[in-house]
Design an enzyme around this catalytic site. Sequence first.
Site, PDB file in Angstrom:
ATOM      1  N   CYS A  13       9.085   3.738  -7.890  1.00  0.00           N
ATOM      2  CA  CYS A  13       9.977   3.678  -6.725  1.00  0.00           C
ATOM      3  C   CYS A  13      11.431   4.043  -6.993  1.00  0.00           C
ATOM      4  CB  CYS A  13       9.907   2.320  -6.053  1.00  0.00           C
ATOM      5  SG  CYS A  13       8.426   1.379  -6.383  1.00  0.00           S
ATOM      6  N   ARG A  38       2.338  -1.506 -17.427  1.00  0.00           N
ATOM      7  CA  ARG A  38       2.655  -2.908 -17.134  1.00  0.00           C
ATOM      8  C   ARG A  38       2.001  -3.809 -18.171  1.00  0.00           C
ATOM      9  NH1 ARG A  38       1.663  -2.815 -10.595  1.00  0.00           N
ATOM     10  NH2 ARG A  38       3.129  -1.126 -10.180  1.00  0.00           N
ATOM     11  N   GLN A  93      -1.053   5.670 -10.573  1.00  0.00           N
ATOM     12  CA  GLN A  93      -1.132   5.289  -9.159  1.00  0.00           C
ATOM     13  C   GLN A  93      -1.095   6.531  -8.286  1.00  0.00           C
ATOM     14  OE1 GLN A  93       2.530   2.927  -8.980  1.00  0.00           O
ATOM     15  NE2 GLN A  93       1.305   1.243  -8.205  1.00  0.00           N
ATOM     16  N   ASP A 127       0.626   7.127  -5.798  1.00  0.00           N
ATOM     17  CA  ASP A 127       1.779   6.486  -5.174  1.00  0.00           C
ATOM     18  C   ASP A 127       2.400   7.376  -4.102  1.00  0.00           C
ATOM     19  OD1 ASP A 127       3.505   4.426  -4.881  1.00  0.00           O
ATOM     20  OD2 ASP A 127       4.621   4.749  -6.737  1.00  0.00           O
ATOM     21  N   HIS A 150       6.027   7.191  -1.240  1.00  0.00           N
ATOM     22  CA  HIS A 150       7.068   6.459  -0.527  1.00  0.00           C
ATOM     23  C   HIS A 150       7.387   7.205   0.745  1.00  0.00           C
ATOM     24  CE1 HIS A 150       7.497   4.903  -4.640  1.00  0.00           C
ATOM     25  NE2 HIS A 150       7.609   3.773  -3.975  1.00  0.00           N
ATOM     26  N   LYS A 164       3.609  -6.802   4.204  1.00  0.00           N
ATOM     27  CA  LYS A 164       2.674  -5.753   3.771  1.00  0.00           C
ATOM     28  C   LYS A 164       1.298  -5.892   4.400  1.00  0.00           C
ATOM     29  CE  LYS A 164       1.161  -8.400  -0.238  1.00  0.00           C
ATOM     30  NZ  LYS A 164       0.620  -8.385  -1.570  1.00  0.00           N
ATOM     31  N   HIS A 191       6.251   1.597   0.726  1.00  0.00           N
ATOM     32  CA  HIS A 191       5.503   1.955  -0.484  1.00  0.00           C
ATOM     33  C   HIS A 191       4.046   1.978  -0.056  1.00  0.00           C
ATOM     34  CE1 HIS A 191       8.749   0.263  -3.154  1.00  0.00           C
ATOM     35  NE2 HIS A 191       8.896  -0.529  -2.124  1.00  0.00           N
TER      36      HIS A 191
HETATM   37 ZN   LIG Z   1       7.036   1.951  -4.618  1.00  0.00          ZN
END
Ligand SMILES: [Zn+2]
Length: 594
Positions: free
Chosen positions: A286, A315, A333, A335, A337, A422, A468
């Site tokens: 992010c 992680r 991911q 991912d 945004h 979320k 996200h």
């Molecule tokens: Zn994010």
Amino acid sequence: MAKKTSAAPDIERMRHSCAHVLAQAVLEMFPEAKLGFGPAIENGFYYDFDLPRTLIPEDLPILEKKMKHIVKQSQTFRVEAKPIDKSIAFLKKIKQDYKVEAVNELKKEGFDSITFYENINQKGEVTFVDMCEGPHVEKTGQIGAFKLTHTAGAYWRGDEKRPMLQRIYGVGFPTQQELDDYLKQMEEAKKRDHRRLGVDLGLFIFDDEVGPGLPLWLPKGAYVRHKIMEFAFNTYLSNGYDPVCTPHIASAALWSHSGHLDFYSESMYGPIKIDEDEYRLKPMNCPLHVKMYNSSTKSYRELPVRWTEMGTVYRYERSGTLHGLTRVRGFTQDDAHIICRPDQLKEELAKALKLTLYILNTFGFENFEMNVSVRDPENKAKFIGDDDRWDHAENTLKEVLEESGFKNYVYDIGGAVFYGPKIDVKVADSIGRKWQLSTMQVDFNLPTKFGMTYVGEDGKDHTPFMIHRALLGSLERFMGVLIEHYGGAFPAWLAPVPVIIIPVAQAHEKYANQVLEDFKKAGIRAEISPSNDTLGKRIRESEMKKIPYMAVIGEKEVKDKSLTIRDYKTKNQETMKTAKFLDRLQKEIADRNG
Ligand SMILES: [Zn+2]
Ligand SMILES: [Zn+2]
């Protein structure tokens, strides 16, 4: 909508009560046993014990028999509160050292009394007592059906420096039928375990010298992973997302600015020194996307910005929690945004949800459980961002779900992340197990922290909304789930080898090679199984590899330019012209059927 707290309190009560009965049975067997804690968990319960000897599998049926006897007697659960000092004295007297420690801590926290639950038999005798908050069922007779499943080591209080206790796990359900169904599902799950299938099918390995939680993808596994990633990424691009790409490390200054070093450092790996500066492996993508957003002024006309990256993040996970592909230390991911104006929030979330369903449907997931997590209105201090934005976002999430036909979502009050509400999507796999996969989160933190703005129609700066979203979640975890969902039998569009050509004898190899060339020209990854082994053995091998189609070529097939196709899934056998099968398979792969 269903509130999370009301989900199934009765069943939890039963399971936790069953843990007490287990402890009672353990004390009958080992009077000197010291008790740890025994909560209800998903599908069952556990209890931790300090025992004079290590348990063996044969102990479990003995304990189960004792438990059944206690249940049959329908002993009463009686609750009683004792002043804290009396509680400590009592626990010392019955030599429950771990409980003494726990109560001493509660005393420090300011508790002045403790509740105990006693089991009382028909004669009015106390058969068992445990300090506990409850609640419990009224009588042990209401516990339902249960089974002890396995034991494991567990450190007292999860602390590696404290004694290792023995944890006994059990499962519990209201009826025998539900218990039997669950045990059957677990039996099936064992057969589908992705860690075993990963080895059997040559998909991935772990290597001690490389390190735990770091999967190495073998060619076949990497191919499947690539196909998943390609499908997802291309779908995003054709749905208005733009690709971005960011490095795996970034300076500690960035992670400090974003707040990760304050709130997320436990999941981050230690500093990497480069020249005079400290860097960190990225746990999330992010802040890097935010930096790109901030690199130029944005007008309201340029929003929404939708940026996607197959971003690899790292992680920290404790070694004890690592589990095949579903819990690893580095993963990629899918991912993205989405940065939008407040008036675009609803449409963007609705589109993201639609995309989620399309993607998951393609993999054969059809049953979804939607979860909306909002802040706790009585504990607003835990969450950052102003009330108006929270209300706007929370209401929008609910509207989007309701208007998309998900009226029965789970509503989790207080379950929001500190930075925003979320939607989480859980899916049921082919044997009914639920997995949390997709997530869509609104973020009030990063736009403020990094001063993200856009120039509005009024010529002034405004703060955008940031979403996200990851639909597959982690590719590694998704692969793990997918292997179990399919039981290792990938559909043709994902299978590393969708078809294997099996010439019956050497005389048929020439035609088999021609067919192989035709398949290759059509872009289909076929293989030949050479005729040096018996036909039966080669068919069995292909079955073991769970190859979607076998194309057997004998005398007749060579003459007719045909193939005898054996379908792995249906076990059907059909002879058809080679060209016809090729067309059919090409179409099946292009449509991502199966
Ligand atoms: Zn994010
Ligand atoms: Zn209890």
